[in-house]
Design a protein around this motif. Structure first.
Motif, PDB file in Angstrom:
ATOM      1  N   ALA A  42       0.813  -1.216   0.000  1.00 14.01           N
ATOM      2  CA  ALA A  42       0.000   0.000   0.000  1.00 14.01           C
ATOM      3  C   ALA A  42       0.847   1.267   0.000  1.00 14.01           C
ATOM      4  CB  ALA A  42      -0.916   0.011   1.219  1.00 14.01           C
ATOM      5  N   GLU A  46      -3.196   5.281   0.273  1.00 18.25           N
ATOM      6  CA  GLU A  46      -4.132   4.161   0.320  1.00 18.25           C
ATOM      7  C   GLU A  46      -4.380   3.704   1.753  1.00 18.25           C
ATOM      8  OE1 GLU A  46      -3.137   2.174  -4.043  1.00 18.25           O
ATOM      9  OE2 GLU A  46      -1.923   1.657  -2.287  1.00 18.25           O
ATOM     10  N   SER A 218       1.213   3.240  -8.470  1.00 18.25           N
ATOM     11  CA  SER A 218      -0.027   3.453  -7.725  1.00 18.25           C
ATOM     12  C   SER A 218      -0.643   4.790  -8.115  1.00 18.25           C
ATOM     13  CB  SER A 218       0.234   3.450  -6.210  1.00 18.25           C
ATOM     14  OG  SER A 218      -0.928   3.839  -5.504  1.00 18.25           O
ATOM     15  N   ASN A 220      -3.071   6.099  -6.579  1.00 18.22           N
ATOM     16  CA  ASN A 220      -3.508   6.740  -5.347  1.00 18.22           C
ATOM     17  C   ASN A 220      -2.314   6.861  -4.410  1.00 18.22           C
ATOM     18  OD1 ASN A 220      -5.116   7.921  -3.439  1.00 18.22           O
ATOM     19  ND2 ASN A 220      -6.140   6.051  -2.805  1.00 18.22           N
TER      20      ASN A 220
END
Length: 286
Positions: A42, A46, A218, A220
């Motif tokens: 992550a 996130e 990613s 995000n």
């Protein structure tokens, strides 16, 4: 005196510090403890969204556990979750044959390229090509492993006569940002999307009015969220790594895609530069 929390495992640090955390920090830490396997994949953005808190709270929680950053916490947790052998490659054993190693590494690269191709936003690619084609100056940044990709991109765009510079030093990156204008483009490469250096450079570039394009794994993440145009790679990296391996192939292929699109956009100008390069470089070969 040395702080014990800075030398213990993740779970030991949680046990020692949990009672001293604020409500939000405790929720964050408890979520990380319950989801360690997912945590290491992550981004800080996130994680904050999953817990229902802010990136600042995540950072404070990590600091109170004795980690200098969220990334440092992730590396520590990942290292504790996998065996030493898995740190090289999760699916290979010490006695793996050359044939097996070839199969695993090449299969991983092929899978990464396929996943990235299927998920890559063609509209974002088109916007990126248009922005780069018409820009006065293209600046490319990347740190660590991403620096090698940035230098490859510089080499590509130089071949079609563009005013392009790549910077892999964080101080030089900030110096370069100061001279950007609304006619310029910043291309920032960060596999994790959590590079503070990239984030700082992007913030300054946007203050100067430049268009910001990012390549991350990613969408995000702090780096991607700060950009005007997001280009994303997709891959399955081994869990402990803080850098990209197979995803680097996807980043390089995205660069090739942009380069080809811009070369087509420039048309005769790019062809003329190709021909000039052939003449200039002919003396470099036997």
């Amino acid at each position: 005196m040395e702080d014990h929390a800075t030398t213990g495992t993740f779970l030991e640090r949680v046990e020692e510090k949990l009672d001293s955390l604020s409500k939000k920090e405790r929720q964050t830490v408890e979520y990380m403890k319950a989801n360690q396997a997912e945590l290491i994949y992550a981004s800080i953005t996130e994680l904050a969204e999953a817990v229902g808190t802010s990136e600042a709270t995540v950072t404070r929680a990590c600091t109170k556990l004795g980690y200098p950053s969220f990334q440092a916490l992730k590396v520590s947790v990942a290292t504790e979750l996998v065996s030493p052998q898995e740190k090289i490659h999760e699916e290979l054993t010490p006695n793996a044959s050359a044939e097996v190693i070839i199969d695993k590494i090449f299969s991983s690269a092929i899978q990464t390229l396929t996943m990235t191709q299927q998920s890559l936003d063609d509209v974002a690619v088109g916007k990126s090509i248009k922005a780069i084609c018409k820009c006065r100056r293209l600046v490319i940044i990347g740190n660590g492993n991403s620096g090698a990709v940035a230098l490859d991109a510089q080499h590509k765009f130089l071949r079609i006569g563009m005013n392009v510079q790549a910077y892999t030093d964080d101080h030089l990156q900030m110096i370069a940002m100061v001279s950007l204008t609304a006619e310029d483009v910043l291309l920032a490469i960060s596999h994790s999307g959590s590079s503070k250096d990239a984030g700082d450079a992007i913030q300054l570039a946007k203050e100067q009015g430049a268009t910001v394009i990012t390549i991350t794994s990613s969408g995000n993440s702090p780096v991607a969220n700060a950009s005007d145009i997001r280009l994303l790679t997709r891959s399955q990296e081994t869990r402990y790594r803080t850098y990209a391996i197979s995803s680097r192939m996807a980043e390089l292929t995205i660069i090739d895609t942009l380069y080809t699109g811009v070369a087509l956009c420039k048309g005769d100008r790019a062809i003329a530069n190709f021909e000039a390069l052939e003449k200039a470089l002919v003396v470099k070969k036997y």
